[in-house]
Design an enzyme around this catalytic site. Structure first.
Site, mmCIF file in Angstrom:
data_model
loop_
_atom_site.group_PDB
_atom_site.id
_atom_site.type_symbol
_atom_site.label_atom_id
_atom_site.label_comp_id
_atom_site.label_asym_id
_atom_site.label_seq_id
_atom_site.Cartn_x
_atom_site.Cartn_y
_atom_site.Cartn_z
ATOM 1 N N GLU A 287 108.654 -78.777 29.157
ATOM 2 C CA GLU A 287 108.326 -77.528 28.449
ATOM 3 C C GLU A 287 107.012 -76.894 28.902
ATOM 4 O O GLU A 287 106.210 -76.472 28.074
ATOM 5 C CB GLU A 287 108.244 -77.805 26.935
ATOM 6 C CG GLU A 287 109.523 -78.324 26.351
ATOM 7 C CD GLU A 287 109.392 -78.696 24.880
ATOM 8 O OE1 GLU A 287 110.310 -78.385 24.120
ATOM 9 O OE2 GLU A 287 108.372 -79.299 24.490
HETATM 10 C C1 TNX Z 1 111.225 -80.834 22.472
HETATM 11 S S1 TNX Z 1 112.471 -82.683 24.214
HETATM 12 C C2 TNX Z 1 110.163 -81.546 22.993
HETATM 13 C C3 TNX Z 1 109.126 -82.040 22.082
HETATM 14 C C4 TNX Z 1 109.419 -81.740 20.652
HETATM 15 C C5 TNX Z 1 110.895 -81.904 20.403
HETATM 16 C C6 TNX Z 1 111.300 -81.742 18.984
HETATM 17 C C7 TNX Z 1 111.091 -82.624 24.888
HETATM 18 C C8 TNX Z 1 110.951 -83.270 26.164
HETATM 19 N N1 TNX Z 1 110.084 -81.967 24.285
HETATM 20 O O1 TNX Z 1 107.860 -81.487 22.457
HETATM 21 O O2 TNX Z 1 108.699 -82.604 19.861
HETATM 22 O O3 TNX Z 1 111.581 -80.948 21.181
HETATM 23 O O4 TNX Z 1 112.644 -82.068 18.818
#
Ligand code: TNX
Length: 474
Positions: A287
């Protein structure tokens, strides 16, 4: 209420092969002795300790319960033979014996006769816990490990850093934990907390005694507001940032064009590798919405080789597949749907993949619309959804051969207590554990939900919080 007669196959995860001998059975009573080779006396002691509340099992020579090592078996494999006179548990190594003991503990103390021959489908059977959004203490993590190993989970991934907090002491960078592990950190400011190096080492050793490998994650180049709060020189303009306790993602980034970035990153990676005996270091990589794609690749080109430099394999969330990956790198897939050409390309080039699709394995998703905890961006994940899928079918171009294993991540934005952690973990973790351990052809939802029901009374008796899913006849 279900029929109470215990079958030899009443085990989660379902063993690879079960051959009942219905006439025979062995009952553990006080005085039933357990013998083991020197390499596995700790495993025998673990068995005795788990029954000690009710039965006193001496560990010594010539026991009716015999633990044996057979190097002809794979390390994690075991064979459990139960007759009216004796129980013989044979393991490839002490680890195989330890998994056999978990099977025995699920079946006991009245053990149905027959033979179980068992070995895992995947080498990596993981759970993840996010200590950054909500901190859990070393003792809480250790207690969680005890619940995980009952289902033959052998890796615990600790998400140690994120925008809201930094949870591991790093020599030479004291403000990481003084500032970002202190009061007011975590989602909604529910911190404080961090693991000292001694506490981390204690968790790692406790896990290792239970044949669990700790996989530490230092998330970068995104998810770093806690870093930049502690050390403003690591921002683009050197200006301080504010503390963040909301659950937004994708707004912070280390700076790919600054040498200070790499001095910091290498120091941290070296420090974490130094205190981690396991083979993996997770560098996050997810992300990074505020990192320009070119900067993301520049950053990873510098950083992905660093775990290797300090003797570890790098793991990263699947976004890292956009970069050139070292040969030993592992890609962790988390998306909810669609294909992933980068991941397929990495798999075709021989990189291993951990499957953790959010709509099947994310323990922080709500079970249904009424679940009081959890998120729902990946939909609702019922017990059946977490069970009824196959890792080898999930992504075009990423089949059985590419898979290192399966993981069930638990992000902690909505968690405030151990009871919350357990509520989202159980009973979905056992479902994922069976997906990761049992042969695909042997798995079946009706069988699973029947076997799962037997855990309700056990969790109640041992004070484990769980979701009484209406999908199960508890
Ligand atoms: C996505 S999945 C994220 C996290 C959040 C999560 C909550 C991923 C690699 N990163 O930063 O905590 O969603 O479900």
């Amino acid at each position: 209420m279900r029929a109470q007669t215990k079958q030899l196959s009443d085990v989660i995860p379902l063993p690879a092969s079960v051959r009942p001998v219905p006439a025979a059975s062995f009952t553990i009573v006080s005085g039933t002795a357990v013998s083991a080779p020197p390499s596995a006396t700790a495993v025998a002691a673990h068995l005795a300790a788990h029954l000690a509340a009710k039965w006193d099992l001496p560990v010594g020579e010539g026991g009716a319960i015999r633990l044996v090592e057979d190097s002809g078996l794979p390390a994690e494999a075991y064979r459990l033979e139960i007759t009216s006179e004796s129980v013989t548990l044979t393991g490839g190594t002490a680890q195989g014996l330890f998994w056999g003991v978990q099977t025995l503990l699920q079946l006991g103390p009245e053990l149905p006769g027959g033979v179980i021959e068992d070995a895992p489908r995947y080498a990596y059977r993981g759970a993840m816990l996010d200590l950054a959004r909500h901190f859990f203490t070393a003792d809480e993590v250790k207690a969680h490990i005890d619940l995980l190993v009952q289902f033959k989970i052998n890796h615990l991934h600790l998400h140690l850093t994120d925008d809201q907090g930094w949870r591991l002491e790093i020599p030479g960078w004291p403000l990481l934990t003084e500032v970002s592990g202190g009061e007011g950190t975590g989602v909604d400011g529910t911190g404080p907390g961090f693991l000292t190096l001694a506490e981390y080492a204690d968790v790692v050793a406790y896990a290792a005694e239970r044949f669990v490998t700790i996989v530490p994650e230092i998330d970068m180049p995104g998810h770093v507001n806690a870093v930049q709060l502690a050390y403003p020189e690591l921002t683009a303009d050197g200006q301080p940032v504010s503390q963040r306790t909301d659950a937004e993602v994708g707004y912070s980034s280390l700076v790919a064009g600054k040498e200070e970035t790499y001095a910091f990153v290498e120091d941290v990676i070296k420090a974490v590798c130094d205190v981690t005996p396991g083979p993996y270091l997770h560098i996050g990589g997810d992300e990074c919405h505020s990192t320009p794609p070119e900067d993301y690749r520049t950053f990873l080109a510098r950083v992905l080789p660093l775990p290797g430099k300090y003797g570890k394999r790098a793991i990263g969330w699947h976004e890292i597949a956009a970069a050139d990956l070292p040969e030993t790198a592992v890609v962790q897939y988390w998306r909810i749907e669609g294909d992933a050409p980068d991941v397929a390309r990495a798999a075709a080039a021989g990189r291993q993949v951990i499957m953790a699709p959010a709509d099947r394995t994310y323990l922080d998703m709500k079970y249904d619309p009424d679940t009081r905890l959890g998120l729902d961006w990946a939909g609702h994940v019922s017990v059946r959804r977490s069970y009824d899928w196959d890792p080898a079918d999930r992504l075009p171009g990423v089949g059985e051969q590419a898979l290192l294993g399966v993981e069930a991540p638990l992000w902690s934005e909505t968690l405030r207590s151990v009871a919350d952690l357990q509520y989202l973990t159980f009973p979905r973790l056992p479902a994922i554990a069976e997906v990761a351990w049992s042969p695909r052809a042997a798995r079946n939802w009706e069988s699973f939900r029947t076997r799962l029901a037997a855990f309700g009374p056990r969790w109640e008796a041992t004070g484990v919080t769980f979701h009484r899913s209406p999908e199960i006849d508890w």
